[in-house]
Design a protein around this motif. Sequence first.
Motif, PDB file in Angstrom:
ATOM      1  N   ALA A  45       0.768  -1.213   0.021  1.00 58.77           N
ATOM      2  CA  ALA A  45       0.112   0.113   0.062  1.00 58.77           C
ATOM      3  C   ALA A  45       1.072   1.215  -0.204  1.00 58.77           C
ATOM      4  O   ALA A  45       1.659   1.360   0.612  1.00 58.77           O
ATOM      5  N   TYR A  46       0.534   2.161  -0.852  1.00 54.67           N
ATOM      6  CA  TYR A  46       1.334   3.706  -0.873  1.00 54.67           C
ATOM      7  C   TYR A  46       1.202   3.942   0.282  1.00 54.67           C
ATOM      8  O   TYR A  46      -0.030   4.264   0.879  1.00 54.67           O
ATOM      9  N   ALA A  47       2.345   4.580   1.005  1.00 50.29           N
ATOM     10  CA  ALA A  47       2.291   5.008   2.345  1.00 50.29           C
ATOM     11  C   ALA A  47       1.734   6.567   2.283  1.00 50.29           C
ATOM     12  O   ALA A  47       1.799   7.329   1.425  1.00 50.29           O
ATOM     13  N   THR A  48       1.046   6.783   3.300  1.00 56.51           N
ATOM     14  CA  THR A  48       0.495   7.875   3.610  1.00 56.51           C
ATOM     15  C   THR A  48       1.372   9.089   4.484  1.00 56.51           C
ATOM     16  O   THR A  48       1.212  10.217   4.545  1.00 56.51           O
ATOM     17  N   GLN A  49       2.489   8.731   4.795  1.00 57.72           N
ATOM     18  CA  GLN A  49       3.359   9.355   5.550  1.00 57.72           C
ATOM     19  C   GLN A  49       4.872   9.136   4.866  1.00 57.72           C
ATOM     20  O   GLN A  49       5.070   8.150   4.184  1.00 57.72           O
ATOM     21  N   GLY A  50       5.753  10.112   4.942  1.00 59.20           N
ATOM     22  CA  GLY A  50       7.158   9.933   4.479  1.00 59.20           C
ATOM     23  C   GLY A  50       7.928   8.913   5.514  1.00 59.20           C
ATOM     24  O   GLY A  50       7.595   8.751   6.685  1.00 59.20           O
ATOM     25  N   PRO A  51       8.786   8.485   5.082  1.00 60.48           N
ATOM     26  CA  PRO A  51       9.754   7.472   5.825  1.00 60.48           C
ATOM     27  C   PRO A  51      10.367   8.203   6.971  1.00 60.48           C
ATOM     28  O   PRO A  51      10.668   7.695   8.018  1.00 60.48           O
ATOM     29  N   ALA A  52      10.530   9.514   7.022  1.00 66.20           N
ATOM     30  CA  ALA A  52      11.122  10.360   7.965  1.00 66.20           C
ATOM     31  C   ALA A  52      10.142  10.483   9.124  1.00 66.20           C
ATOM     32  O   ALA A  52      10.731  10.687  10.278  1.00 66.20           O
ATOM     33  N   THR A  53       9.065  10.252   8.952  1.00 67.59           N
ATOM     34  CA  THR A  53       8.072  10.623  10.014  1.00 67.59           C
ATOM     35  C   THR A  53       7.369   9.277  10.493  1.00 67.59           C
ATOM     36  O   THR A  53       6.811   9.125  11.522  1.00 67.59           O
ATOM     37  N   ALA A 137      15.117   2.749  10.118  1.00 68.94           N
ATOM     38  CA  ALA A 137      15.200   1.310   9.729  1.00 68.94           C
ATOM     39  C   ALA A 137      16.090   1.214   8.402  1.00 68.94           C
ATOM     40  O   ALA A 137      16.591   0.288   8.146  1.00 68.94           O
ATOM     41  N   LEU A 138      15.555   2.000   7.396  1.00 68.07           N
ATOM     42  CA  LEU A 138      16.194   1.825   6.110  1.00 68.07           C
ATOM     43  C   LEU A 138      17.571   1.953   6.153  1.00 68.07           C
ATOM     44  O   LEU A 138      18.512   1.280   5.637  1.00 68.07           O
ATOM     45  N   ALA A 139      18.019   2.919   6.823  1.00 72.23           N
ATOM     46  CA  ALA A 139      19.420   3.288   7.029  1.00 72.23           C
ATOM     47  C   ALA A 139      20.403   2.035   7.691  1.00 72.23           C
ATOM     48  O   ALA A 139      21.566   1.973   7.510  1.00 72.23           O
ATOM     49  N   ALA A 140      19.457   1.473   8.349  1.00 74.87           N
ATOM     50  CA  ALA A 140      20.125   0.291   9.195  1.00 74.87           C
ATOM     51  C   ALA A 140      20.300  -1.105   8.375  1.00 74.87           C
ATOM     52  O   ALA A 140      21.408  -1.665   8.506  1.00 74.87           O
ATOM     53  N   ALA A 142      20.651  -0.159   4.329  1.00 78.95           N
ATOM     54  CA  ALA A 142      20.934   0.182   3.034  1.00 78.95           C
ATOM     55  C   ALA A 142      21.446   1.694   2.760  1.00 78.95           C
ATOM     56  O   ALA A 142      20.998   2.416   2.131  1.00 78.95           O
ATOM     57  N   LYS A 143      22.489   1.650   3.717  1.00 77.26           N
ATOM     58  CA  LYS A 143      23.324   2.920   3.395  1.00 77.26           C
ATOM     59  C   LYS A 143      24.085   2.972   2.513  1.00 77.26           C
ATOM     60  O   LYS A 143      24.413   2.008   1.875  1.00 77.26           O
ATOM     61  N   PRO A 144      24.515   4.322   1.934  1.00 78.12           N
ATOM     62  CA  PRO A 144      24.145   5.444   2.484  1.00 78.12           C
ATOM     63  C   PRO A 144      22.982   6.090   1.751  1.00 78.12           C
ATOM     64  O   PRO A 144      22.285   5.733   0.935  1.00 78.12           O
ATOM     65  N   LEU A 145      22.185   6.859   2.622  1.00 81.50           N
ATOM     66  CA  LEU A 145      20.956   7.666   2.169  1.00 81.50           C
ATOM     67  C   LEU A 145      21.117   9.048   1.606  1.00 81.50           C
ATOM     68  O   LEU A 145      21.958   9.632   2.384  1.00 81.50           O
TER      69      LEU A 145
END
Length: 224
Positions: A45-53, A137-140, A142-145
């Motif tokens: 499902a397309y997220a309703t918030q960005g990954p930073a929030t 969680a993504l940075a853990a 798949a770095k670097p962002l």
Amino acid sequence: MRAARRLLSALALGAVLTGLGAGPAQAAGYRYWSFWQGGAGGTWAYATQGPATARPADGDVTGYRFSVSEDSADSSRPRTAPDFAALCAAVPAKDGMKRVGVVVDFGAPADAPKGETPPEPKTGCAQVAPEATAAEALAAVAKPLRYNDQALLCGIAGYPRTGCGEQVAEKTGSAPAASSPSPAASAADGNDDGGPSVGAYAGIVAVAALAGGALWQARRRRQR
């Protein structure tokens, strides 16, 4: 005089119809990372918030897909299923931490920026603090962002090297149906009130001026 009035009405009506019938140039797509959340039944499902929030819970799966799309309605989903059990099978639960499955789909070669080749999809299981965001969680795994100055996610694991939500093509026609905005919608949409474009107004003014000149010429001939 009557002929001049008919000319004025015909030209003005033609200008209005032209302005309403030919829509402004619209963006054919934007190249960007879309953010997804795993849903029931192994769907995305397309997220309703960005990954930073967004703050996924323990057992959730988040996904990222790099592609070219006009908006969320036609955005490509990650091609790996959001299967938490498979993604986190090798990471045992730990007190005081949560596990979040992460899927990164670098997209198809056709969507890649010029001179770049998308890497193979990447998956992982992030074990992070309970209050961690999806971005953490993504940075853990798949770095670097890479982010831009508006906090838009531009690159994951070094891909792509440059660019961020750029417009990749244009097409001429009617405006697309209303839907969720694309990453650069506010910058690309110069006519967000739904009315005729600036070009349409300019055409109407120019044609009205020509018709006014014809009316003035008719009056002069009648006075002679």
